[in-house]
Scaffold this motif. Structure first.
Motif, PDB file in Angstrom:
ATOM      1  N   PRO A  15       0.813  -1.220   0.000  1.00 56.28           N
ATOM      2  CA  PRO A  15       0.000   0.000   0.000  1.00 56.28           C
ATOM      3  C   PRO A  15       0.840   1.260   0.000  1.00 56.28           C
ATOM      4  CG  PRO A  15      -0.861  -1.601   1.562  1.00 56.28           C
ATOM      5  CD  PRO A  15       0.459  -2.119   1.099  1.00 56.28           C
ATOM      6  N   MET A  16       1.989   1.261   0.686  1.00 54.09           N
ATOM      7  CA  MET A  16       2.847   2.446   0.700  1.00 54.09           C
ATOM      8  C   MET A  16       3.329   2.767  -0.700  1.00 54.09           C
ATOM      9  SD  MET A  16       5.046   1.846   4.163  1.00 54.09           S
ATOM     10  CE  MET A  16       6.043   3.288   3.907  1.00 54.09           C
ATOM     11  N   MET A  17       3.714   1.723  -1.454  1.00 50.52           N
ATOM     12  CA  MET A  17       4.173   1.952  -2.814  1.00 50.52           C
ATOM     13  C   MET A  17       3.050   2.502  -3.683  1.00 50.52           C
ATOM     14  SD  MET A  17       6.559  -1.398  -3.374  1.00 50.52           S
ATOM     15  CE  MET A  17       7.093  -0.949  -4.999  1.00 50.52           C
ATOM     16  N   MET A  18       1.818   2.035  -3.466  1.00 48.03           N
ATOM     17  CA  MET A  18       0.693   2.525  -4.243  1.00 48.03           C
ATOM     18  C   MET A  18       0.400   3.980  -3.922  1.00 48.03           C
ATOM     19  SD  MET A  18      -1.683  -0.871  -3.886  1.00 48.03           S
ATOM     20  CE  MET A  18      -3.141  -0.114  -4.544  1.00 48.03           C
ATOM     21  N   VAL A  19       0.493   4.354  -2.634  1.00 48.17           N
ATOM     22  CA  VAL A  19       0.245   5.738  -2.232  1.00 48.17           C
ATOM     23  C   VAL A  19       1.261   6.665  -2.877  1.00 48.17           C
ATOM     24  CG1 VAL A  19       0.319   7.326  -0.280  1.00 48.17           C
ATOM     25  CG2 VAL A  19      -0.904   5.157  -0.079  1.00 48.17           C
ATOM     26  N   TRP A  20       2.523   6.232  -2.893  1.00 45.68           N
ATOM     27  CA  TRP A  20       3.570   7.081  -3.482  1.00 45.68           C
ATOM     28  C   TRP A  20       3.488   7.139  -5.005  1.00 45.68           C
ATOM     29  CZ3 TRP A  20       7.789   4.291  -0.168  1.00 45.68           C
ATOM     30  CH2 TRP A  20       7.694   4.761   1.149  1.00 45.68           C
ATOM     31  N   GLY A  21       2.709   6.269  -5.607  1.00 48.88           N
ATOM     32  CA  GLY A  21       2.615   6.230  -7.060  1.00 48.88           C
ATOM     33  C   GLY A  21       3.774   5.504  -7.706  1.00 48.88           C
ATOM     34  N   LEU A  22       4.557   4.736  -6.949  1.00 49.21           N
ATOM     35  CA  LEU A  22       5.726   4.047  -7.493  1.00 49.21           C
ATOM     36  C   LEU A  22       5.383   2.577  -7.707  1.00 49.21           C
ATOM     37  CD1 LEU A  22       8.527   5.622  -5.277  1.00 49.21           C
ATOM     38  CD2 LEU A  22       7.775   6.313  -7.533  1.00 49.21           C
ATOM     39  N   GLN A  34      11.771  -4.121 -21.406  1.00 52.92           N
ATOM     40  CA  GLN A  34      11.879  -3.291 -20.204  1.00 52.92           C
ATOM     41  C   GLN A  34      13.291  -3.310 -19.636  1.00 52.92           C
ATOM     42  OE1 GLN A  34       8.700  -5.210 -18.033  1.00 52.92           O
ATOM     43  NE2 GLN A  34       7.367  -3.408 -18.234  1.00 52.92           N
ATOM     44  N   LYS A  35      13.987  -4.433 -19.773  1.00 53.65           N
ATOM     45  CA  LYS A  35      15.362  -4.521 -19.274  1.00 53.65           C
ATOM     46  C   LYS A  35      16.286  -3.579 -20.046  1.00 53.65           C
ATOM     47  CE  LYS A  35      15.164  -9.268 -17.486  1.00 53.65           C
ATOM     48  NZ  LYS A  35      15.604 -10.667 -17.699  1.00 53.65           N
ATOM     49  N   ILE A  36      16.103  -3.503 -21.378  1.00 51.47           N
ATOM     50  CA  ILE A  36      16.922  -2.594 -22.179  1.00 51.47           C
ATOM     51  C   ILE A  36      16.650  -1.151 -21.778  1.00 51.47           C
ATOM     52  CG2 ILE A  36      17.342  -1.704 -24.511  1.00 51.47           C
ATOM     53  CD1 ILE A  36      18.581  -4.384 -24.103  1.00 51.47           C
ATOM     54  N   LEU A  37      15.374  -0.817 -21.582  1.00 54.55           N
ATOM     55  CA  LEU A  37      15.031   0.541 -21.171  1.00 54.55           C
ATOM     56  C   LEU A  37      15.602   0.851 -19.786  1.00 54.55           C
ATOM     57  CD1 LEU A  37      11.767   2.443 -21.744  1.00 54.55           C
ATOM     58  CD2 LEU A  37      12.700   2.369 -19.430  1.00 54.55           C
ATOM     59  N   SER A  38      15.446  -0.093 -18.867  1.00 55.29           N
ATOM     60  CA  SER A  38      15.950   0.113 -17.509  1.00 55.29           C
ATOM     61  C   SER A  38      17.470   0.217 -17.487  1.00 55.29           C
ATOM     62  CB  SER A  38      15.490  -1.034 -16.612  1.00 55.29           C
ATOM     63  OG  SER A  38      15.839  -0.805 -15.266  1.00 55.29           O
ATOM     64  N   GLU A  39      18.125  -0.552 -18.344  1.00 51.44           N
ATOM     65  CA  GLU A  39      19.587  -0.489 -18.464  1.00 51.44           C
ATOM     66  C   GLU A  39      20.032   0.905 -18.906  1.00 51.44           C
ATOM     67  OE1 GLU A  39      23.036  -2.883 -21.046  1.00 51.44           O
ATOM     68  OE2 GLU A  39      20.920  -3.412 -21.252  1.00 51.44           O
ATOM     69  N   SER A  40      19.303   1.478 -19.871  1.00 53.19           N
ATOM     70  CA  SER A  40      19.626   2.823 -20.348  1.00 53.19           C
ATOM     71  C   SER A  40      19.415   3.847 -19.236  1.00 53.19           C
ATOM     72  CB  SER A  40      18.740   3.170 -21.555  1.00 53.19           C
ATOM     73  OG  SER A  40      18.913   2.239 -22.596  1.00 53.19           O
ATOM     74  N   TRP A  41      18.325   3.710 -18.510  1.00 56.70           N
ATOM     75  CA  TRP A  41      18.033   4.635 -17.414  1.00 56.70           C
ATOM     76  C   TRP A  41      19.139   4.598 -16.363  1.00 56.70           C
ATOM     77  CZ3 TRP A  41      17.451   4.038 -12.183  1.00 56.70           C
ATOM     78  CH2 TRP A  41      16.898   5.112 -11.487  1.00 56.70           C
ATOM     79  N   ASN A  57      12.389  14.629 -11.912  1.00 62.01           N
ATOM     80  CA  ASN A  57      12.504  13.493 -11.010  1.00 62.01           C
ATOM     81  C   ASN A  57      12.842  12.280 -11.871  1.00 62.01           C
ATOM     82  OD1 ASN A  57      11.949  11.133  -9.488  1.00 62.01           O
ATOM     83  ND2 ASN A  57      10.557  12.265  -8.154  1.00 62.01           N
ATOM     84  N   TRP A  58      14.127  11.946 -11.897  1.00 61.34           N
ATOM     85  CA  TRP A  58      14.582  10.921 -12.839  1.00 61.34           C
ATOM     86  C   TRP A  58      14.006   9.547 -12.516  1.00 61.34           C
ATOM     87  CZ3 TRP A  58      15.851  11.163 -17.503  1.00 61.34           C
ATOM     88  CH2 TRP A  58      16.608  10.174 -18.145  1.00 61.34           C
ATOM     89  N   TRP A  59      13.762   9.279 -11.238  1.00 59.29           N
ATOM     90  CA  TRP A  59      13.133   8.004 -10.880  1.00 59.29           C
ATOM     91  C   TRP A  59      11.707   7.943 -11.433  1.00 59.29           C
ATOM     92  CZ3 TRP A  59      14.545   3.407  -9.027  1.00 59.29           C
ATOM     93  CH2 TRP A  59      13.538   2.542  -8.599  1.00 59.29           C
ATOM     94  N   PHE A  60      10.982   9.030 -11.327  1.00 61.03           N
ATOM     95  CA  PHE A  60       9.618   9.073 -11.836  1.00 61.03           C
ATOM     96  C   PHE A  60       9.601   8.905 -13.353  1.00 61.03           C
ATOM     97  CE2 PHE A  60       5.724  11.494 -13.067  1.00 61.03           C
ATOM     98  CZ  PHE A  60       4.795  10.636 -12.485  1.00 61.03           C
ATOM     99  N   VAL A  61      10.607   9.474 -14.035  1.00 55.16           N
ATOM    100  CA  VAL A  61      10.719   9.290 -15.486  1.00 55.16           C
ATOM    101  C   VAL A  61      10.819   7.813 -15.829  1.00 55.16           C
ATOM    102  CG1 VAL A  61      12.230   9.684 -17.473  1.00 55.16           C
ATOM    103  CG2 VAL A  61      11.735  11.561 -15.915  1.00 55.16           C
ATOM    104  N   ARG A  62      11.622   7.088 -15.056  1.00 55.35           N
ATOM    105  CA  ARG A  62      11.751   5.640 -15.287  1.00 55.35           C
ATOM    106  C   ARG A  62      10.415   4.937 -15.076  1.00 55.35           C
ATOM    107  NH1 ARG A  62      11.788   0.959 -12.606  1.00 55.35           N
ATOM    108  NH2 ARG A  62      13.231  -0.691 -13.269  1.00 55.35           N
ATOM    109  N   GLU A  63       9.740   5.268 -13.986  1.00 54.06           N
ATOM    110  CA  GLU A  63       8.487   4.581 -13.670  1.00 54.06           C
ATOM    111  C   GLU A  63       7.434   4.815 -14.752  1.00 54.06           C
ATOM    112  OE1 GLU A  63       8.122   2.404 -10.995  1.00 54.06           O
ATOM    113  OE2 GLU A  63      10.264   2.749 -11.173  1.00 54.06           O
ATOM    114  N   GLN A  64       7.404   6.019 -15.307  1.00 51.39           N
ATOM    115  CA  GLN A  64       6.467   6.283 -16.398  1.00 51.39           C
ATOM    116  C   GLN A  64       6.832   5.489 -17.645  1.00 51.39           C
ATOM    117  OE1 GLN A  64       6.624  10.677 -16.547  1.00 51.39           O
ATOM    118  NE2 GLN A  64       4.431  10.649 -16.082  1.00 51.39           N
ATOM    119  N   ALA A  65       8.134   5.441 -17.945  1.00 52.36           N
ATOM    120  CA  ALA A  65       8.573   4.747 -19.162  1.00 52.36           C
ATOM    121  C   ALA A  65       8.375   3.247 -19.054  1.00 52.36           C
ATOM    122  CB  ALA A  65      10.039   5.066 -19.427  1.00 52.36           C
TER     123      ALA A  65
END
Length: 412
Positions: A15-22, A34-41, A57-65
Motif C-alpha cells: 500500500p505504501m508503494m501505491m500511495v507514493w505512485g511508485l 523493459q530490461k533494455i530501457l531500464s539499463e539505459s536509465w 525526477n529521474w526516478w519518476f521518469v523511469r516509472e512512467q517509461a
C-alpha cells in the motif's frame, strides 16, 4: 511465525508503494524490452553530468517509461529516446546498433558520405555545421561552419536526431543527396546536390615552409583527433625539425575534435609542464590531465583557429594559450566544452552520455563561449588548395606573428 512476519511486511509495503505512485517492477519480472530501457536509465542515472536531470525526477521518469507496453525493440528505442529528450541535451543520445558501429568508425578508418561534422544548436535545436572535412563533397560545395542544414532530401531536419541526420547523409559512393542549406553569413537558403564519396580520415598534413631571408617554419595541419593523430603529429614534429624547422605553425581550423585523450596527448608533445585541461563532473569534482615532461620541442609556436575548431581542438588550443606556450591567431572557436562517454547496451546499441565538462588550465569554461584568439583575423571562405598560401590571410598573419617570435627568441 517467520512466514507470517513476511506476509505482514508485504501487506504494509505494497500500500505504501501505491500511495507514493511508485509501481516499481522488480528486476526479475521485467520483460526483455523493459530490461533494455531500464539499463539505459541506470547508465544515465549513474553518469550524467547534471544531477538534477534538467529539473526532472529521474526516478519518476523511469516509472512512467517502464509502464508502457513495449511490444518491439523499435518501440523500446522510441521510449528511450523520449526519456532522453527530457534532458534537453542533444549530445546525450541513443545509438542504435548500426549507428553505434558507424560512430566507432568515425574516429579511425574511412567514412562514406558527404563529409560533414554536425551538431544541434543548443539555443534553437537547428542542425548546425561544425565543419566540413577537408576534401569532402561538403567542402567542395562550399558549406561553412555554422551553416544550417534545414532539410536532407526534402526531409526537415528538426524532426531528426543527430544520428538520424548523419545516417541520411551517409550512403553508397556516387549516389546523390540534396541538402537545403542556410548560410550563416548571408541567411541565403539554397539546395545543394552532393555526390557521396569515400572520405579517408588522414588526420595530418605537414610541410616545411621556407621564406627569403627568414628561418623555415614547420606547418602542421591537424584535421581531426583520431586514434592515430598523436603518432602522426609526433612524426611530423620530428621530421620537420630534421628538415630545419626552427618554429611551428599548428593549424586547427575546421578541426571538429574527436578523442579527448588524443587532444591531451598532442598537448603533451608541445608542453613540458603544467595543467592541460580540467574536467568537472556532476559533483563538481575536478579531475584533470597534466604535462608529463615529454615535449618534443620548445621552438616558437603559433596556432590557427576559427569557428570550426571545436571540442578537443579547444582543449589543445586552451592548454597552449593558458600555459603561454603559443599565441592563437584567427577567429573565436566553436564553444563545445562538454565531454561524452560511450556506453554499451546489451543488445549491441549504445548510449552517448554527457558525463563532464572541461575547463582550460586557467579554469575558463568555454562551452557556448569559445576561445578568443590573441590576434583576431577574419577570413573569407578558401578552397582547401588555398590554405597555407598567399591567399590565406589568417595564415599570413600567423606567419608574421611566428617569425617575429622567432627573431626575438634568436636575439635572446
Amino acid at each position: 511465525m517467520h512466514r507470517r512476519v513476511v506476509q505482514i511486511a508485504l501487506a504494509i509495503a505494497l500500500p505504501m508503494m501505491m500511495v507514493w505512485g511508485l509501481w516499481h517492477v522488480p528486476a526479475w519480472a521485467l520483460t526483455e524490452e523493459q530490461k533494455i530501457l531500464s539499463e539505459s536509465w541506470r547508465i544515465v542515472n549513474r553518469a550524467y553530468l547534471d544531477e538534477t536531470f534538467n529539473g526532472q525526477n529521474w526516478w519518476f521518469v523511469r516509472e512512467q517509461a517502464i509502464r508502457k507496453p513495449l511490444k518491439s525493440r523499435e518501440e523500446t528505442y522510441e521510449a528511450i529516446e523520449e526519456m532522453l529528450a527530457g534532458l534537453d541535451d542533444p549530445f546525450t543520445r541513443l545509438l542504435k546498433p548500426e549507428q553505434y558501429r558507424s560512430l566507432q568508425v568515425s574516429t579511425s578508418g574511412e567514412l562514406t558520405g558527404v563529409g560533414l561534422q554536425i551538431a544541434k544548436d543548443p539555443d534553437n535545436g537547428e542542425l548546425m555545421v561544425v565543419t566540413p572535412l577537408d576534401g569532402s563533397p561538403a567542402d567542395a560545395a562550399g558549406i561553412q561552419p555554422r551553416d544550417r542544414i534545414l532539410k536532407i532530401d526534402g526531409f526537415p531536419t528538426p524532426d531528426l536526431t543527430l544520428d538520424e541526420a548523419a545516417a541520411r547523409m551517409r550512403g553508397t559512393v556516387g549516389t546523390p543527396v540534396v541538402l537545403t542549406v542556410k548560410s550563416a553569413e548571408s541567411d541565403i537558403i539554397e539546395d545543394l546536390k552532393l555526390l557521396r564519396d569515400r572520405i579517408t580520415l588522414n588526420p595530418v598534413f605537414a610541410q616545411l615552409q621556407t621564406f627569403p631571408d627568414r628561418p623555415p617554419v614547420g606547418y602542421i595541419r591537424l584535421r581531426q583527433f583520431s586514434a592515430n593523430a598523436t603518432a602522426e603529429v609526433a612524426h611530423a614534429i620530428v621530421s620537420l625539425q630534421n628538415e630545419g624547422a626552427t618554429a611551428f605553425l599548428l593549424d586547427l581550423r575546421n578541426n571538429p575534435g574527436g578523442l579527448l585523450q588524443a587532444g591531451v596527448e598532442i598537448a603533451r608533445l608541445w608542453i613540458d609542464e603544467g595543467a592541460i585541461v580540467y574536467t568537472v563532473n556532476r559533483q563538481g569534482i575536478l579531475g584533470g590531465f597534466d604535462a608529463t615532461g615529454s615535449a618534443l620541442t620548445d621552438a616558437p609556436l603559433v596556432v590557427l583557429v576559427n569557428g570550426g575548431s571545436a571540442s578537443a581542438s579547444e582543449i589543445l588550443a586552451g592548454a597552449l594559450q593558458d600555459n603561454g606556450r603559443a599565441l592563437l591567431v584567427g577567429e573565436k572557436t566553436f564553444g563545445k566544452g562538454l565531454i561524452q562517454s560511450l556506453f554499451d547496451l546489451s543488445d549491441g546499441a549504445g548510449l552517448a552520455v554527457t558525463v563532464a565538462k572541461y575547463e582550460t588550465p586557467n579554469h575558463t569554461d568555454i562551452n557556448k563561449h569559445g576561445i578568443v584568439p590573441d590576434r583576431v583575423v577574419s577570413a573569407d571562405h578558401l578552397l582547401r588548395s588555398q590554405l597555407g598560401t598567399d591567399a590565406d590571410l589568417q595564415y599570413q598573419a600567423a606567419i608574421d606573428v611566428l617569425l617575429s617570435q622567432t627573431v626575438l627568441a634568436e636575439a635572446g
